[in-house]
Design a protein around this motif. Structure first.
Motif, PDB file in Angstrom:
ATOM      1  N   THR A   1       0.736  -0.971   0.074  1.00  0.00           N
ATOM      2  CA  THR A   1       0.558   0.432  -0.028  1.00  0.00           C
ATOM      3  C   THR A   1       0.646   1.489   0.066  1.00  0.00           C
ATOM      4  O   THR A   1       0.347   1.661  -0.554  1.00  0.00           O
ATOM      5  N   GLU A   2       1.598   1.064   1.141  1.00  0.00           N
ATOM      6  CA  GLU A   2       3.121   2.415   0.998  1.00  0.00           C
ATOM      7  C   GLU A   2       3.476   2.833  -0.485  1.00  0.00           C
ATOM      8  O   GLU A   2       4.207   3.545  -1.147  1.00  0.00           O
ATOM      9  N   ALA A   3       4.112   1.614  -0.981  1.00  0.00           N
ATOM     10  CA  ALA A   3       4.743   1.506  -2.134  1.00  0.00           C
ATOM     11  C   ALA A   3       4.117   2.474  -3.153  1.00  0.00           C
ATOM     12  O   ALA A   3       4.060   3.004  -4.340  1.00  0.00           O
ATOM     13  N   GLY A   4       2.352   2.324  -2.818  1.00  0.00           N
ATOM     14  CA  GLY A   4       1.896   3.288  -4.424  1.00  0.00           C
ATOM     15  C   GLY A   4       2.208   4.327  -4.117  1.00  0.00           C
ATOM     16  O   GLY A   4       2.023   5.376  -5.191  1.00  0.00           O
ATOM     17  N   ALA A   5       2.209   4.783  -2.990  1.00  0.00           N
ATOM     18  CA  ALA A   5       2.637   5.870  -2.090  1.00  0.00           C
ATOM     19  C   ALA A   5       3.626   6.690  -3.066  1.00  0.00           C
ATOM     20  O   ALA A   5       3.704   7.295  -3.611  1.00  0.00           O
ATOM     21  N   VAL A   6       4.759   6.057  -3.185  1.00  0.00           N
ATOM     22  CA  VAL A   6       5.795   5.977  -3.061  1.00  0.00           C
ATOM     23  C   VAL A   6       6.030   6.476  -5.177  1.00  0.00           C
ATOM     24  O   VAL A   6       6.568   7.150  -5.369  1.00  0.00           O
ATOM     25  N   ALA A   7       5.334   5.643  -5.103  1.00  0.00           N
ATOM     26  CA  ALA A   7       4.947   5.198  -6.685  1.00  0.00           C
ATOM     27  C   ALA A   7       4.636   7.207  -7.386  1.00  0.00           C
ATOM     28  O   ALA A   7       5.197   7.869  -8.589  1.00  0.00           O
ATOM     29  N   ILE A   8       3.680   7.429  -6.678  1.00  0.00           N
ATOM     30  CA  ILE A   8       3.425   8.571  -7.153  1.00  0.00           C
ATOM     31  C   ILE A   8       4.212   9.902  -6.576  1.00  0.00           C
ATOM     32  O   ILE A   8       4.546  10.429  -7.112  1.00  0.00           O
ATOM     33  N   VAL A   9       4.729   9.515  -5.683  1.00  0.00           N
ATOM     34  CA  VAL A   9       6.163  10.962  -5.540  1.00  0.00           C
ATOM     35  C   VAL A   9       7.099  10.876  -6.312  1.00  0.00           C
ATOM     36  O   VAL A   9       7.350  11.640  -7.006  1.00  0.00           O
TER      37      VAL A   9
END
Length: 429
Positions: free
Chosen positions: A243-251
């Motif tokens: 889930t946090e990887a998705g936020a990393v991908a956006i950044v």
């Protein structure tokens, strides 16, 4: 009485699906019928189950990865990755056809959406392929078929949904997808090469690109291509959850937009709107289907189906062949995410009872769902691609016959040779 009610609810849902009523409405209608006809079940539970279905923490990854994929398209990544794909495969028979397949594989780790991938390549590559002498039908089929690779390459949205439903590690599913993705990419490139040689479709260049030009193409594509490595590496090392990887991908995608200076503030707002629309459509299906899945669980349908199948079939491979035939048939009529949410709670326990590896079964299920996207009468990839390229559906289907055969061979390899699904997972874990 209860079983009859479940049967009526299932019939209502299927009738609506065949009438092309929106998927979430069809599934929700079946659930509503069940609650109306069941006097002992409070109707307010349906609202609770719909909300509970979309409150799953792993599903938070869905809007994150959709947003990251949209921003990747706005940030100039696609053009750079396409140049790199051309550098690698431009000298091969059917040059632009090979570029098409490899680009889908590389973009699969960036966009996560097969429809977005097909639409993008139908606009960018098909007109260029036609100018180079490829037929419209062949160009369209290659574009739609190669877009099937996208949900298999991490981070595919299908893997997130499957993992959240079946309680399987999403990190392991991401890694497992690499094997089937490479298998499909490699075999599709061989098929494109064979057809291109027969028809005289020429390569982009006579020989492999000069080393200097190759390094320039690699340098430009290096940053985008690092994203799947960052996601898988970060999850495996425990730095962040899927889930946090998705936020990393956006950044990361926003950083690329700044580095390449191609993303504007207007693009950011447009990307957010696209993300909201795509996420809403997926979550509506998830919420409605989770209510229906709760009904099946309450009525012990999965347990009864498991007992019935195990009593009838003793061999796990016979079971897998029947599941493949069933899922391909279902995929011809029902959207992949909807069939996954309804059928995974039914079939995953049966597969477990046969001792089938949960990762292998997940890959078989996701691969079958992907096949449904290019098969008539309701193949979404087929319609999206043909809608953009103006290719006739009947000509598309005729041209796609060798690709259907190839998909069947790949499906049999995934079914009978588990190492394609589990080999890389075993190496990592």
């Amino acid at each position: 009485m209860e079983m009859n009610v479940v049967g009526i609810a299932a019939i209502v849902m299927l009738v609506f699906l065949f009438l092309k009523v929106p998927v979430f409405t069809s599934v929700l209608s079946g659930s509503v019928v069940y609650f109306i006809l069941s006097p002992n079940v409070p109707t307010k539970i349906i609202a609770q189950r719909v909300i509970a279905g979309i409150e799953s923490i792993p599903l938070l990854a869905v809007p994150f990865f959709i947003c990251a994929g949209v921003y990747m398209n706005y940030s100039g990544v696609t053009k750079r990755v396409m140049n790199f794909a051309e550098a690698l495969t431009g000298h091969m028979a059917g040059g632009l056809g090979q570029v098409n397949v490899l680009l889908s594989t590389l973009m699969g780790g960036l966009s996560g959406s097969n429809l977005a991938d097909a639409a993008m390549q139908a606009k960018m590559l098909v007109p260029e392929m036609e100018r180079k002498g490829f037929s419209k039908e062949f160009s369209s089929v290659v574009t739609a078929s190669s877009a099937m690779i996208t949900p298999l390459i991490p981070p595919g949205i299908a893997m997130i949904i499957y993992g959240s439903i079946a309680n399987v590690s999403i990190g392991k599913l991401f890694i497992a997808g690499i094997g089937p993705g490479i298998l499909l990419c490699g075999s599709m490139m061989v098929l494109v090469s064979i057809i291109s040689k027969k028809r005289g479709y020429k390569p982009v260049r006579e020989k492999f690109i000069e080393p200097k030009e190759f390094w320039v193409a690699l340098k430009e594509a290096a940053l985008p291509l690092c994203l799947p490595v960052i996601i898988i590496g970060g999850i495996r090392l425990g730095i962040f959850t899927p889930t946090e990887a998705g936020a990393v991908a956006i950044v990361y995608s926003l950083m690329l937009g700044i580095i390449y200076k191609e993303m504007t503030f207007k693009d950011i707002i447009s990307g957010l709107k696209e993300t909201i629309n795509s996420t809403a459509s997926i979550m509506l299906i998830v919420g409605a289907a989770s209510a229906f899945a709760w009904i099946l669980t309450k009525e012990r349908i999965p347990q009864e189906i498991t007992e019935l199948i195990i009593n009838m079939i003793s061999n796990k491979y016979v079971f897998l062949i029947i599941v493949n035939i069933f899922l391909i048939f279902v995929g011809m009529f029902i959207e992949g995410n909807a069939s996954m949410i309804v059928l995974v709670p039914l079939l995953a326990p049966v597969a477990k009872a046969y001792g089938i590896n949960e990762i292998q079964f997940a890959m078989i299920f996701i691969f079958n769902s992907a096949i449904g996207c290019i098969t008539p009468p309701m193949g979404t990839l087929m319609f999206v691609t043909c809608g953009i390229t103006k290719c006739k559906i009947n000509r598309f289907i005729k041209e796609a016959l060798p690709f259907y055969l190839l998909l069947f061979i790949c499906l049999m390899l995934l079914t009978f040779v588990p190492v394609f699904s589990t080999g890389i997972v075993d190496l990592f874990y």
